[in-house]
Write a protein that holds these residues in place. Structure first.
Motif, PDB file in Angstrom:
ATOM      1  N   GLU A  37     -58.511   8.687  30.927  1.00  0.00           N
ATOM      2  CA  GLU A  37     -57.960   7.875  31.655  1.00  0.00           C
ATOM      3  C   GLU A  37     -56.707   6.711  30.948  1.00  0.00           C
ATOM      4  O   GLU A  37     -56.091   6.298  31.784  1.00  0.00           O
ATOM      5  N   ARG A  72     -54.190  10.683  30.320  1.00  0.00           N
ATOM      6  CA  ARG A  72     -53.567  11.409  31.378  1.00  0.00           C
ATOM      7  C   ARG A  72     -52.403  10.531  32.142  1.00  0.00           C
ATOM      8  O   ARG A  72     -51.369  11.172  32.526  1.00  0.00           O
ATOM      9  N   PRO A  73     -52.835   9.286  32.645  1.00  0.00           N
ATOM     10  CA  PRO A  73     -51.673   8.568  33.389  1.00  0.00           C
ATOM     11  C   PRO A  73     -50.560   8.169  32.329  1.00  0.00           C
ATOM     12  O   PRO A  73     -49.531   8.199  32.828  1.00  0.00           O
ATOM     13  N   LEU A 103     -53.383  13.794  37.046  1.00  0.00           N
ATOM     14  CA  LEU A 103     -53.048  12.951  36.016  1.00  0.00           C
ATOM     15  C   LEU A 103     -52.987  11.438  36.463  1.00  0.00           C
ATOM     16  O   LEU A 103     -53.013  10.434  35.447  1.00  0.00           O
ATOM     17  N   GLN A 104     -52.534  11.223  37.710  1.00  0.00           N
ATOM     18  CA  GLN A 104     -52.225  10.113  38.125  1.00  0.00           C
ATOM     19  C   GLN A 104     -53.083   9.202  38.403  1.00  0.00           C
ATOM     20  O   GLN A 104     -54.482   9.134  38.597  1.00  0.00           O
ATOM     21  N   ASP A 105     -52.780   7.717  38.165  1.00  0.00           N
ATOM     22  CA  ASP A 105     -53.621   6.740  38.221  1.00  0.00           C
ATOM     23  C   ASP A 105     -53.986   6.477  39.578  1.00  0.00           C
ATOM     24  O   ASP A 105     -53.461   7.120  40.438  1.00  0.00           O
TER      25      ASP A 105
END
Lengths: 108, 844
Positions: free
Chosen positions: B519, B522-523, B545-547
């Motif tokens: 985490e 990825r973001p 990937l997004q938060d």
């Protein structure tokens, strides 16, 4: 007897993300990890934040344990055991998941 | 086993007890402590933090569990009232009798209240304990004006407290200046000006004669010179007195003006009774700081279970503090009392900075110093003073660096190992270096191992310098890896992605990383990709990937519902569009609130409602507000010259244009802009990442300001810019920030960490020092050209909409989402309410 509930075609799943399915009244979070091409199913209820949100968390690896990071306060739950890595007292149920003829099926 | 009784569980009493625990000596002693307060020891030095949001729990230094685990017996709300020295017992107010082998008095001090007629009325308070703070808070609720009697260190802290509670604040001081002990006349003047500029009314040379009933307020304070001030509450903070009542009653030797007399071993006139901290008098002096108290505690512990070699030899009273946001520091002989001492003084009235050095007759030694308004050099100067080192170069160069050759600095390398870096906890440079040798690599490690920096925190910068210098000398590079999956910093990854034109996370981790990602990476990578290429963030390659907030293009709230925040550029909205927002909120039952960034938040939307809501909003001409992204949020603006009779430029048009230009720009952290139409600065632009203030000659650009957790005033970057140049500069600053910042680093921290700081940034952006500007501008142009309203793209993609349902295989919604009505709107039901104990609303 084990009953498998068909949920959705696997090809409709977004890679590296989760969805939530309603199975016999239970909320089941299903995750599709592209790298290993594996599916995982755990309960959608996050006991730490007390909300039905785990399917919306980010799939992350923590020292080689594949987990979902709970979207609200970021506790990590193992996708294979349901254990919370930050708090031994917390865990979520894990469900069986398989693919039959391209269809994702879950027992819960 | 020795029985020890500690009377008083304040900071010093606790520190004394903790020494036994830390030194593993608990097997040799049986410790009992009594506190007349309801709590165990808490951090009195940080008391004022209570008014900036810390709770009593946050301030605690120990806990019942900690004492239980370590076998310390404790009694709160029970005061020792008598000592039988012959029988070696104490008796408490509740009638408890305990015997001791060694008795330690750590009773501290009490606030001195001058004998003014009328001082004992309601709303006349002191500032010493958490209970006092609670009383102050309660009194402030019924008051509009507050006076603090005493302009010393604690008085100014108390003034800060009542100012934060929203009261009109006055400080009344008997002496001609504030902080008379620590600061000289010149420093006092600057300090007074700075504090007055914050809206605190200062009255010096005032001797309060009486407190009587007021006319406009609850009370009136009449002063000896015939003047008066009206106030609703009064806080006395006119110094402290040693709490020596017990010693006085039971015939221990006291000083003439109070204080329990101790020798170098901290022993009182009775061979089995020690006194430590603010109640103790050593060579005629009371030490009202925590560091000397801790030193006394150490000495007493050593006397009882150690070698007995340690002695208390006095303490340095140098201090550095931030009072009402103003840096004040005082070292050694601040008033230049020594024979032959020579003063060097620097005053900058424009920036309100005052510095004074007191130098020995020989011109080589630092005897004392005063700093007001700026105290960056405190750590260095203190070390020079404490270690009796020769000053580097000419004294005047310590005050004002010579134009050529840069500042006179003294690296931490020059300090001896014996130099005390953290005076609160008495930690030397040698101990910190030893910890680094043993493997410590971060400031957190150092705090855990040595405790340095865990007291007042004033030495943090110096501790970090010692740490980094020692790491560097060991050849250890400071680890800036993003996470376990990438051995690169964010800035390095940004370079790789840009230069190699990498478009996906998979491509990046395959070639430049390892593993699965987490985490952190990825973001971060998703954010960098979006900054440079600005692809749709919910593409299959990017979605995972997004938060949390980005995945569903909304901010997830505590119950799993989302907020909906459409863009309202610069806060300008037509009545028709305002009505649309009202209709949407009403139809979906959303909690509606106006934000600090001039827009409207709609809360409580469920996943399946988001596409319907956004389709409606987009149909009516709204766009996504990117409130969920690390990206441009809002451009706050005043109406400017179009309406305001003071405005000198059309700030409204500029703000709207800027918001539309940079909307959707993803960056290491969120970005906020402000545009003010004149120097009255109604849009608070100097508190924003990018601030613009109109002048007669054009636009003034300010950069890297911040509100929030750690406010920072933006720095003036350039003045009298025309609109084209302004855009170019902003393009360059933002793109340079995007390329070089760390993850989740706001522009304020980025600038503070940028080598060369503001001057370097100006050199890059204005003088094109790196020959980069054309590239930065074209990167920004590419980003702007690829802008899309992510919600518009989403509602036009049926396959993406599949995910905007609570269940992938059912149309039902989440039954756990329940609301309660407050002030005619919804809020999430609490777990107790959801469990059915309290009625909740039906959710459609």
């Amino acid at each position: 007897m084990i009953t498998w509930t068909p949920i959705i075609e696997k090809e409709k799943l977004t890679p590296d993300a989760g969805v939530c399915a309603l199975v016999n009244g239970k909320q089941v979070a299903i995750f599709f990890d592209r790298k290993t091409d594996k599916l995982f199913a755990i309960d959608n209820y996050c006991p730490a934040s007390k909300a039905n949100v785990l399917s919306r968390g980010l799939i992350t690896s923590v020292k080689d344990v594949l987990t979902v990071s709970s979207p609200l306060y970021k506790e990590h739950f193992s996708l294979t055991t349901g254990e919370c890595l930050e708090d031994e007292a917390l865990s979520v149920p894990v469900y069986a998941v398989r693919i039959t003829d391209g269809m994702v099926e879950v027992t819960a | 086993m020795k029985r020890i009784i500690v009377v008083g569980n304040g900071m010093v009493g606790h520190h004394f007890i903790d020494q036994f625990i830390q030194q593993d000596k608990m097997a040799e002693v049986q410790i009992t402590t009594f506190s007349e307060e309801s709590r165990l020891a808490y951090d009195r030095v940080q008391l004022s933090a209570y008014f900036s949001g810390k709770t009593a729990d946050d301030l605690m230094m120990t806990s019942p569990e900690y004492y239980d685990d370590n076998g310390v017996q404790y009694f709160v709300n029970d005061k020792v009232v008598s000592i039988d020295k012959a029988a070696k017992t104490v008796t408490t107010a509740q009638g408890r009798i305990e015997s001791y082998d060694k008795l330690v008095l750590a009773t501290g001090s009490y606030p001195f209240v001058p004998p003014i007629p009328g001082k004992d009325q309601d709303h006349c308070l002191v500032y010493r304990t958490i209970e006092d703070l609670e009383d102050i808070t309660a009194s402030a609720k019924e008051s509009k004006v507050g006076v603090v009697v005493g302009g010393g260190l604690l008085g100014l802290e108390a003034a800060n407290a009542i100012k934060q509670l929203g009261l009109e604040t006055h400080v009344v001081e008997f002496a001609p200046r504030l902080m008379a002990v620590q600061v000289d006349d010149g420093g006092g003047k600057i300090l007074r000006d700075k504090i007055a500029a914050l809206g605190v009314n200062i009255h010096t040379e005032k001797n309060t004669k009486e407190i009587v009933k007021g006319e406009t307020c609850r009370y009136r304070m009449n002063f000896a010179d015939g003047s008066h001030v009206e106030t609703d509450m009064i806080i006395f903070s006119a110094g402290i007195r040693p709490q020596d009542e017990l010693a006085r009653s039971f015939d221990l030797t006291l000083g003439e003006r109070g204080g329990i007399q101790i020798n170098d071993q901290c022993l009182t006139s009775d061979e089995n009774i020690y006194a430590i901290g603010e109640c103790a008098l050593w060579q005629g002096r009371i030490f009202g700081l925590v560091a000397p108290g801790y030193q006394m505690a150490k000495v007493a512990v050593d006397q009882i279970v150690g070698s007995g070699d340690l002695a208390f030899t006095g303490a340095d009273m140098s201090t550095k503090l931030k009072l009402l946001g103003v840096d004040v520091a005082s070292i050694g002989d601040a008033h230049g009392n020594a024979d032959g001492a020579q003063n060097y003084v620097f005053t900058n009235e424009a920036d309100q900075v005052y510095k004074k050095l007191v130098i020995s007759e020989c011109g080589k030694k630092l005897l004392g110093a005063v700093m007001v308004g700026e105290a960056e050099d405190y750590g260095t100067w203190l070390q020079i003073y404490l270690n009796d080192m020769d000053i580097p170069g000419a004294p005047e160069n310590m005050l004002v660096p010579p134009a050529e050759g840069g500042a006179v600095t003294m690296g931490v390398d020059a300090l001896p190992d014996s130099a005390v870096i953290c005076s609160c906890l008495d930690v030397t440079k040698g101990q910190i270096c030893a910890a680094v040798q043993d493997g410590a690599t971060s400031i957190g490690d150092i705090k855990t191992i040595t405790k340095a920096g865990t007291g007042c925190g004033g030495c943090s910068a110096l501790v970090t310098q010692v740490l980094n210098a020692e790491l560097a000398s060991m050849g250890v590079a400071v680890n800036t890896d993003l996470c376990e999956h990438f051995a690169y910093s964010r800035a390095e990854l940004a370079d790789i992605i840009r230069v190699k034109r990498i478009k996906t996370f998979e491509a990046l981790i395959t070639e430049f990383g390892a593993g699965h990602g987490c985490e952190v990476c990825r973001p971060t990578v998703a954010n960098i990709l979006a900054s440079f290429w600005n692809d749709y963030i919910l593409e299959d390659d990017h979605l995972g990937l997004q938060d949390v907030n980005d995945v569903y293009l909304g901010n997830m709230q505590k119950d799993g519902t989302y907020s909906v925040v459409p863009r309202i550029p610069a806060g300008e909205i037509t009545p028709d569009k305002l009505i649309v927002l009202g209709e949407v909120a009403k139809k979906y039952g959303l909690y509606t609130k106006i934000t600090g960034g001039l827009r409207i938040d709609l809360f409580g939307a469920q996943l399946h409602e988001l596409p319907e809501i956004w389709a409606w909003l987009i149909r009516e001409g709204f766009e996504t507000g990117h409130a969920y992204g690390k990206s441009l949020r809002t451009v706050k603006s005043c109406v400017g010259s179009t309406w305001c009779r003071y405005g000198v430029q059309d700030s409204m048009s500029l703000a709207i244009d800027l918001e539309n230009r940079y909307k959707g720009l993803r960056s290491p952290h969120k970005i906020k802009f402000g545009v003010s139409g004149c120097t009255r600065e109604c849009a608070e632009a100097q508190g924003k990442d990018i601030g613009i203030i109109a002048t007669e000659g054009g636009w003034g650009l300010y950069v890297c300001g911040n509100g929030g957790m750690r406010p920072r005033h933006a720095d003036l970057f350039a003045t009298d810019l025309d609109t084209d140049t302004l855009y170019k500069y902003i393009d360059r600053v933002l793109m340079f920030y995007i390329r070089t910042a760390d993850r989740l680093q706001r522009t304020s921290v980025w600038l503070e960490n940028l080598d060369g700081g503001l001057d370097y940034l100006k050199d890059v952006v204005i003088n094109d020092k790196l020959d980069l500007n054309a590239e930065l501008e074209s990167a920004m142009a590419e980003n702007i050209a690829n802008y899309q309203c992510e919600w518009k793209t989403t509602i036009e993609s049926p396959e993406k909409l599949l995910r905007f349902k609570h269940f992938i295989n059912s149309e039902e919604s989440d039954t756990a989402v329940q609301f309660v009505e407050v002030r005619d709107q919804i809020r999430p039901a609490t777990p107790a309410e959801r469990a059915g104990q309290i009625a909740v609303l039906e959710v459609s």
